[in-house]
Design an enzyme around this catalytic site. Structure first.
Site, PDB file in Angstrom:
ATOM      1  N   LYS A   1      45.334  33.633  41.236  1.00 30.42           N
ATOM      2  CA  LYS A   1      45.195  34.605  42.327  1.00 30.42           C
ATOM      3  C   LYS A   1      44.683  33.891  43.571  1.00 30.42           C
ATOM      4  O   LYS A   1      43.873  32.962  43.464  1.00 30.42           O
ATOM      5  CB  LYS A   1      44.216  35.695  41.847  1.00 30.42           C
ATOM      6  CG  LYS A   1      44.082  36.910  42.735  1.00 30.42           C
ATOM      7  CD  LYS A   1      43.185  37.937  42.029  1.00 30.42           C
ATOM      8  CE  LYS A   1      42.826  39.127  42.871  1.00 30.42           C
ATOM      9  NZ  LYS A   1      41.969  40.090  42.127  1.00 30.42           N
TER      10      LYS A   1
ATOM     11  N   SER B   1      43.595  44.692  41.964  1.00 29.14           N
ATOM     12  CA  SER B   1      44.012  43.845  43.064  1.00 29.14           C
ATOM     13  C   SER B   1      44.745  42.582  42.608  1.00 29.14           C
ATOM     14  O   SER B   1      45.344  41.901  43.423  1.00 29.14           O
ATOM     15  CB  SER B   1      42.806  43.442  43.910  1.00 29.14           C
ATOM     16  OG  SER B   1      41.921  42.603  43.177  1.00 29.14           O
TER      17      SER B   1
ATOM     18  N   SER C   1      40.557  45.441  38.539  1.00 34.26           N
ATOM     19  CA  SER C   1      41.572  44.603  39.185  1.00 34.26           C
ATOM     20  C   SER C   1      42.384  43.703  38.258  1.00 34.26           C
ATOM     21  O   SER C   1      43.399  43.160  38.666  1.00 34.26           O
ATOM     22  CB  SER C   1      40.933  43.745  40.279  1.00 34.26           C
ATOM     23  OG  SER C   1      40.714  44.521  41.424  1.00 34.26           O
TER      24      SER C   1
END
Ligand SMILES: *[C@@H]1O[C@H](CO)[C@@H](O)[C@H](O)[C@H]1NC(C)=O
Ligand SMILES: *[C@@H]1O[C@H](CO)[C@@H](O)[C@H](O)[C@H]1NC(C)=O
Ligand SMILES: *[C@@H]1O[C@H](CO)[C@@H](O)[C@H](O)[C@H]1NC(C)=O
Length: 511
Positions: A103, A184, A208
């Protein structure tokens, strides 16, 4: 006679080779599949990386799951191929030669930028690899690139759509463009779901990892706080942040978990405290058949904030999953009560207040330790967004959470009270429930149970659980007490092996 035998052997070898070369495809390949293909000389890391890069070129314009591809990925692959050829000790790691996307809020000290999806961090330079990236590299994994995310791990504004960031724009759920891709760790989930990479890392503060895993039909592990280092991760809150694997199978997720857990001097307090939870010899032995047998699973019907929308539709949908759990030996404990439920739930409300103050402190500290950066404080980031609002480069979503966070002034009386309440809610809510009923895990639909896990630093695993009428994927989540990963892995693996719900996204959505 000799000739007959020789030609028979030759034929046999040829046959074997055809079988071997025709039955391996990279799409949907697990880490075991890939490692065995490496060792049978049917595949190289170089070929694997080339394949993923070409898939990214083809698919990423549609899905926006990848922000940057590592220009050095092929070099790393060639190095891994050489190490395997030389039978170097490093080549024995499970993740050796395996491409990983991380990420974009996880620092890499290489040609890749670490920006949390924001242009404000584009020219920043990190001092070193994040703790988890260091471990990946030590074990020979290939950093393929950065996965997209909800900008700033969705702490810029709750109003921004999941999976949107200024740099990669709006990520798209591969099971249907109208479906929420969730966030997320959106790109981490989508890239794995669409076979743009073997495995990925996501981060979670509240939901997330679990939510995008559920929404994109993959497996996500949200580890106990501190089990994995947060050093070098663009922070929201050291009290809740955690880094975890996002993969197509529980087994792959366990390989990745094994690779990234452990002490890190740059996140010393939390990683030292949690290292006692790591089982000797790692998590692999918990991938065993019959993992559901005798497991006590709590089921909170009618407690919305503990994962169950008190609606018949959700309950009906999950009845078949509960049956599967029972049929495989789990004991479902229902009609659980939480004493003072209302007051415990009201304590959850302090989460945002606490996170806002923690975010400002933690982000400012992160920005200050960067070697170079156009922004050195939350105030700078807010000013940057204001300056560039309306320009094509920064779509003008509000930054209301930033503004609220900027108003805070450290951990004062209110914040302390909120943090204390969150600890109380964990102790007298989730922990008491688990211990009083001797539960191995709480089972919740989708990622609806993420908040009790988030505020207490407890682990959870999301496993694919099926598809709606509209082909939208959904997961089931197993959450437990701190350090209960071994048990959760047994449960998750048991459920996965009994169901094998996951199927890759339909091709039509890719055209
Ligand atoms: C391919 O076939 C060989 C021989 O039958 C088998 O050992 C191997 O596991 C198979 N590989 C995959 C990825 O299915
Ligand atoms: C990192 O950002 C710079 C712009 O500042 C860009 O030129 C470079 O290509 C980016 N790196 C990668 C790997 O995309
Ligand atoms: C859940 O819904 C049922 C049926 O609508 C209702 O009887 C029950 O009181 C509800 N429970 C809670 C805790 O709201």
């Amino acid at each position: 006679m000799m000739i007959a035998i020789a030609s028979f052997i030759l034929l046999f070898l040829l046959l074997l080779q055809t079988v071997n070369t025709t039955n391996f495809t990279i799409k949907e390949a697990t880490i075991d599949d890939i490692q065995s293909a490496f060792h049978q000389n049917k595949l190289t890391s170089k070929h694997l990386v080339q394949f993923y890069i070409s898939e990214i070129h083809k698919l990423n314009p549609i899905y926006k799951a990848v922000i940057e591809v590592n220009p050095d990925a092929l070099l790393q692959a060639q190095k891994a191929d050489q190490e395997r050829k030389d039978n170097a000790p490093k080549s024995r790691f499970r993740l050796h030669g395996i491409p990983v996307l991380v990420k974009d809020n996880i620092a890499t000290k290489d040609k890749l930028n670490t920006t949390a999806g924001s242009y404000a961090l584009l020219k920043s330079m990190v001092p070193r690899d994040a703790g988890v990236v260091k471990k990946l590299r030590e074990q020979g994994a290939i950093i393929l690139g950065k996965a997209s995310l909800s900008e700033w791990a969705h702490f810029r504004s709750f109003n921004a759509p999941s999976g949107w960031n200024a740099r990669a724009k709006q990520a798209v759920n591969p099971y249907g463009a109208s479906l929420d891709p969730c966030g997320s760790s959106t790109g981490s989930a989508i890239s794995v779901a669409t076979n743009m990479v073997t495995v990925s890392l996501g981060t979670e503060t509240d939901g997330s990892i679990l939510c995008p895993s559920s929404a994109n039909s993959i497996v996500g592990i949200k580890p106990t706080l501190g089990l994995t280092s947060r050093a070098g991760v663009v922070p929201i809150s050291p009290r809740q942040d955690t880094v975890g694997p996002m993969c197509r199978t529980v087994r792959d997720a366990v390989y990745v978990l094994d690779a990234i857990v452990g002490f890190d001097k740059n996140d010393a307090v939390a990683t030292r405290r949690a290292s006692k939870y790591i089982p000797k010899g790692g998590y692999l032995k918990h991938l065993k058949s019959g993992g559901l047998k005798g497991k006590r699973l709590g089921l909170m019907r009618a407690y919305p904030s503990f994962g169950f929308a008190n609606d018949t539709k959700t309950l009906n949908k999950f009845e078949k999953h509960f049956d599967i759990l029972r049929r495989n030996g789990a004991i479902l404990i229902e009609n659980l009560e939480i004493t003072n439920f209302k007051s415990i739930i009201s304590m959850f409300n302090g989460e945002t207040l606490a996170l806002e103050a923690e975010f400002k402190l933690a982000l400012n500290a992160y920005l200050k330790q960067l070697v170079a950066s156009p922004v050195r404080s939350l105030a700078d980031v807010i000013a940057f967004n204001k300056k560039h609002a309306g320009l094509e480069m920064i779509k003008e979503y509000s930054q209301d959470l930033f503004l609220e966070a900027e108003k805070t002034n450290g951990i004062g009386k209110l914040e302390n009270e909120a943090i204390l309440n969150l600890a109380k809610a964990s102790k007298y809510g989730f922990e008491k429930l688990m211990m009083d009923n001797k539960l191995d895990a709480l089972v919740t639909p989708y990622s609806d149970g993420s908040t009790p896990l988030a505020i207490g630093g407890y682990p959870g695993i999301s496993v694919p659980a099926g598809y709606d009428e509209n082909e939208g994927p959904y997961g089931i989540c197993f959450g437990g007490l701190k350090g209960s990963e071994p048990t959760l892995i047994e449960i998750a693996y048991g459920f996965e092996q009994a169901t094998k719900f996951r199927k890759p996204p339909p091709i039509k959505n890719q055209l």
